[in-house]
Design a protein around this motif. Structure first.
Motif, PDB file in Angstrom:
ATOM      1  N   GLU A  62       9.117  -1.549  -4.491  1.00 48.90           N
ATOM      2  CA  GLU A  62       9.982  -1.050  -3.424  1.00 48.90           C
ATOM      3  C   GLU A  62       9.199  -0.628  -2.179  1.00 48.90           C
ATOM      4  OE1 GLU A  62      12.217  -0.549  -7.264  1.00 48.90           O
ATOM      5  OE2 GLU A  62      10.155  -0.324  -6.629  1.00 48.90           O
ATOM      6  N   HIS A  63       7.921  -0.320  -2.310  1.00 51.75           N
ATOM      7  CA  HIS A  63       7.121   0.121  -1.163  1.00 51.75           C
ATOM      8  C   HIS A  63       6.663  -1.034  -0.262  1.00 51.75           C
ATOM      9  CE1 HIS A  63       7.398   3.974  -2.875  1.00 51.75           C
ATOM     10  NE2 HIS A  63       6.341   3.932  -3.648  1.00 51.75           N
ATOM     11  N   PHE A  66       8.242  -1.214   3.282  1.00 51.58           N
ATOM     12  CA  PHE A  66       7.686  -0.255   4.246  1.00 51.58           C
ATOM     13  C   PHE A  66       6.402  -0.803   4.867  1.00 51.58           C
ATOM     14  CE2 PHE A  66       4.577   3.089   5.147  1.00 51.58           C
ATOM     15  CZ  PHE A  66       5.254   3.816   6.103  1.00 51.58           C
ATOM     16  N   TRP A  67       5.484  -1.301   4.030  1.00 48.01           N
ATOM     17  CA  TRP A  67       4.196  -1.781   4.543  1.00 48.01           C
ATOM     18  C   TRP A  67       4.355  -3.070   5.348  1.00 48.01           C
ATOM     19  CZ3 TRP A  67       0.978   1.788   5.105  1.00 48.01           C
ATOM     20  CH2 TRP A  67       0.948   2.859   4.209  1.00 48.01           C
ATOM     21  N   LEU A  95       9.847   5.121  -9.296  1.00 46.39           N
ATOM     22  CA  LEU A  95       9.220   5.643  -8.089  1.00 46.39           C
ATOM     23  C   LEU A  95       8.492   6.949  -8.385  1.00 46.39           C
ATOM     24  CD1 LEU A  95      12.168   4.943  -5.641  1.00 46.39           C
ATOM     25  CD2 LEU A  95      10.034   3.642  -5.831  1.00 46.39           C
ATOM     26  N   MET A 137       0.622   6.590   4.273  1.00 46.84           N
ATOM     27  CA  MET A 137       0.873   6.647   2.833  1.00 46.84           C
ATOM     28  C   MET A 137       1.120   8.088   2.406  1.00 46.84           C
ATOM     29  SD  MET A 137      -1.363   5.388  -0.466  1.00 46.84           S
ATOM     30  CE  MET A 137      -0.913   3.658  -0.443  1.00 46.84           C
ATOM     31  N   GLN A 140       4.578   9.279   3.685  1.00 52.59           N
ATOM     32  CA  GLN A 140       5.676   8.659   2.938  1.00 52.59           C
ATOM     33  C   GLN A 140       5.669   9.052   1.469  1.00 52.59           C
ATOM     34  OE1 GLN A 140       8.226   6.669   4.186  1.00 52.59           O
ATOM     35  NE2 GLN A 140       7.373   7.477   6.066  1.00 52.59           N
ATOM     36  N   ASN A 142       4.272   7.345  -0.788  1.00 55.10           N
ATOM     37  CA  ASN A 142       4.401   6.107  -1.569  1.00 55.10           C
ATOM     38  C   ASN A 142       3.032   5.623  -2.057  1.00 55.10           C
ATOM     39  OD1 ASN A 142       3.354   5.068   0.818  1.00 55.10           O
ATOM     40  ND2 ASN A 142       5.120   3.817   1.302  1.00 55.10           N
TER      41      ASN A 142
END
Length: 188
Positions: A62-63, A66-67, A95, A137, A140, A142
């Motif tokens: 799921e991350h 974002f990246w 998560l 990171m 977030q 994450n």
């Protein structure tokens, strides 16, 4: 890993962050998991990464979105293959606020124990192509998490995963927040 500094100087740094997928859903190749990690994927700097408590690094799929957006914002290639973030295993559906320190994860005949959140360093910034990546990171949360190999064996992409929760452990998000508040992270 070769990179260019802000002043334009070309430098080289030893790193094992560059991963490529060995087992995918379209090609579920068995991969041996040993006490110090996945076969063929050794760590470079054992003072920070690797060892028995950081043998495997797991990152939620799921991350990746974002990246991808962050790299796009920096005019960098946003096509990120699995392993781009330095992880050994990509997981879907778990998560940092759900996984706890001491949880055990079973995949096939392999048993892994959650030991720590990932602590981003300057090599993550180099890999992502921009200096603020570790800070993002942290902001977030994450980070993904490190795992100890409790029971070695073989795993392949697509195998079922079972989470055996440690109800007394901090979540990865809580532990990550604790580390960042105490200033214990090496950030550039």
């Amino acid at each position: 890993m070769i990179y260019r500094t802000a002043s334009g100087e070309v430098r080289t740094v030893a790193s094992a962050i560059g991963k490529t997928a060995k087992s995918t859903l379209s090609n579920p190749t068995p991969v041996e998991v040993k006490p110090l990690g996945l076969a063929g994927d050794e760590q470079c700097n054992l003072s920070v990464h690797g060892g028995l408590d950081k043998a495997v690094y797991m990152m939620p799929a799921e991350h990746y979105s974002f990246w991808q957006l962050r790299r796009q914002a920096h005019n960098l290639d946003s096509n990120l293959p699995w392993g781009m973030l330095g992880e050994n295993l990509v997981i879907e559906g778990l998560l940092e606020h759900e996984v706890r320190m001491g949880d055990e994860i079973t995949i096939g005949d392999v048993v892994l124990r959650v030991t720590d959140p990932r602590e981003p360093c300057h090599k993550f910034a180099i890999r992502m192509g921009y200096g603020a990546a570790p800070k993002e990171m942290i902001q977030q949360g994450n980070s993904g998490w490190y795992l100890r190999v409790v029971k070695p064996g073989t795993l392949a992409a697509g195998q079922a995963l079972a989470l055996h929760s440690n109800p007394t452990g901090l979540t990865i998000r809580e532990k990550f927040s604790q580390l960042t508040r105490k200033g214990q992270m090496d950030l550039l």
